[in-house]
Design a protein around this motif. Structure first.
Motif, PDB file in Angstrom:
ATOM      1  N   VAL A 177     107.251 -38.572  -8.891  1.00 44.39           N
ATOM      2  CA  VAL A 177     106.748 -37.741  -7.797  1.00 44.39           C
ATOM      3  C   VAL A 177     106.800 -36.269  -8.178  1.00 44.39           C
ATOM      4  CG1 VAL A 177     107.173 -36.969  -5.424  1.00 44.39           C
ATOM      5  CG2 VAL A 177     107.309 -39.404  -5.980  1.00 44.39           C
ATOM      6  N   SER A 178     107.903 -35.851  -8.814  1.00 37.15           N
ATOM      7  CA  SER A 178     108.035 -34.445  -9.211  1.00 37.15           C
ATOM      8  C   SER A 178     106.949 -34.057 -10.209  1.00 37.15           C
ATOM      9  CB  SER A 178     109.429 -34.180  -9.792  1.00 37.15           C
ATOM     10  OG  SER A 178     109.581 -34.775 -11.076  1.00 37.15           O
ATOM     11  N   GLU A 179     106.638 -34.956 -11.141  1.00 38.76           N
ATOM     12  CA  GLU A 179     105.575 -34.671 -12.102  1.00 38.76           C
ATOM     13  C   GLU A 179     104.215 -34.603 -11.418  1.00 38.76           C
ATOM     14  OE1 GLU A 179     105.908 -37.676 -15.120  1.00 38.76           O
ATOM     15  OE2 GLU A 179     107.196 -36.393 -16.364  1.00 38.76           O
ATOM     16  N   ARG A 180     103.980 -35.503 -10.484  1.00 37.33           N
ATOM     17  CA  ARG A 180     102.681 -35.532  -9.801  1.00 37.33           C
ATOM     18  C   ARG A 180     102.456 -34.271  -8.960  1.00 37.33           C
ATOM     19  NH1 ARG A 180      99.500 -39.884  -7.997  1.00 37.33           N
ATOM     20  NH2 ARG A 180     100.386 -40.980  -9.809  1.00 37.33           N
ATOM     21  N   LEU A 181     103.535 -33.799  -8.303  1.00 37.02           N
ATOM     22  CA  LEU A 181     103.397 -32.652  -7.414  1.00 37.02           C
ATOM     23  C   LEU A 181     103.671 -31.318  -8.103  1.00 37.02           C
ATOM     24  CD1 LEU A 181     105.073 -34.021  -4.158  1.00 37.02           C
ATOM     25  CD2 LEU A 181     102.639 -33.882  -4.707  1.00 37.02           C
ATOM     26  N   GLY A 182     104.199 -31.379  -9.332  1.00 35.88           N
ATOM     27  CA  GLY A 182     104.488 -30.150 -10.048  1.00 35.88           C
ATOM     28  C   GLY A 182     105.673 -29.385  -9.494  1.00 35.88           C
TER      29      GLY A 182
END
Length: 221
Positions: A177-182
Motif C-alpha cells: 500500500v505504501s508503494e502504491r500511494l507513495g
C-alpha cells in the motif's frame, strides 16, 4: 540475535490432518508446534494455557466449532494469538462467521506446504490473510442489510483512509500500500489504525468485511 521460533497450536478433529500439518511446519526452523487439540473446547483451554503466536483452527469441529472457539479465545485473552481458520472449501458460511468473529484469515485444506508456511509467518507479523475474490463472494452471500445503505463510519473516513481501505481489500500488505500511494510504511500503519478504530474492527480482515457490510465497497465488485 535470532528470534525464537513462532509458537503454533493446531486444532483439528482429524489426527492425520494434525500430523500432516505438524510435519510441514516443524520442518521450518522458525516454526514450532507447541500443542494439538482435537476439538474447539480443547483448543480454547490449550491456547489459554500455552499462549501461542498462531492457531490453525479447523472451522468445523464437533461440540464447540472453530467460530465459537475463535470468539472465546479473542474475548478472554488480553493478548490473543492470531487465528487462521482452515476449511475444505472457501465459499463457506462457517468461514465468514469465523472472519467476523476475529480470525485473521482462512486457508483451504488443500493449500500446498509453501502456502501454509507463508500464511503462518504472514499473520504472525500482523498482516491478514485475505483472498479478495473469496471475501467478496462471502460478503455477497452472507452479509445482511440493504446493500444501498452506508454505515455512519463511512462518512468519517478521510480521503486517504478510504484509499488505504480500498487497497487493503484487494489483498495488499502495508508495504505494498505504501508503494502504491507513495507514502511511508509508518503513515500507512497510522491510516490502518484509524480505519480499525472507525470501523470498530480488530484487524484488517474485519475492516474489509465491515467495508462490504457497511456499503463502502460494492459486493458485486
Amino acid at each position: 540475535m535470532s528470534r525464537p521460533p513462532l509458537r503454533i497450536v493446531l486444532a483439528d478433529d482429524e489426527r492425520l490432518v494434525r500430523t500432516a500439518l505438524r510435519v510441514i511446519l516443524e520442518a521450518e526452523p522458525d516454526l514450532d508446534v507447541v500443542g494439538e487439540a482435537a476439538d474447539g473446547a480443547e483448543a480454547v483451554s490449550l491456547v489459554r494455557a500455552l499462549a501461542p503466536d498462531v492457531v490453525l483452527m479447523d472451522v468445523r469441529m464437533p461440540g464447540i466449532d472453530g467460530i465459537r472457539a475463535t470468539r472465546q479465545i479473542l474475548a478472554t485473552m488480553a493478548e490473543p494469538p492470531r487465528i487462521v481458520v482452515v476449511t475444505t472449501f472457501e465459499n463457506d458460511s462457517y468461514v465468514y462467521g469465523a472472519l467476523r468473529a476475529g480470525a485473521a484469515g482462512f486457508l483451504l485444506k488443500r493449500a500446498d506446504p509453501d502456502e501454509l508456511i507463508g500464511a503462518v509467518r504472514l499473520v504472525a507479523r500482523g498482516d491478514s490473510l485475505l483472498f479478495p475474490a473469496a471475501v467478496r463472494s462471502l460478503a455477497a452471500t452472507h452479509a445482511a442489510g440493504d446493500p444501498s445503505a452506508t454505515a455512519p463510519w463511512v462518512r468519517r473516513l478521510t480521503d486517504r483512509e478510504a484509499d488505504v481501505l480500498r487497497l487493503i481489500a484487494t489483498g495488499l500488505s502495508n508495504h505494498e500500500v505504501s508503494e502504491r500511494l507513495g507514502v511511508g510504511p509508518q503513515t500507512v500503519k497510522t491510516h490502518v489504525a484509524a480505519i480499525l478504530a472507525k470501523t470498530g474492527s480488530r484487524d484488517r480482515t474485519q475492516a474489509v468485511i465491515a467495508a462490504y457490510e457497511g456499503g463502502f465497497l460494492m459486493r458485486k465488485d
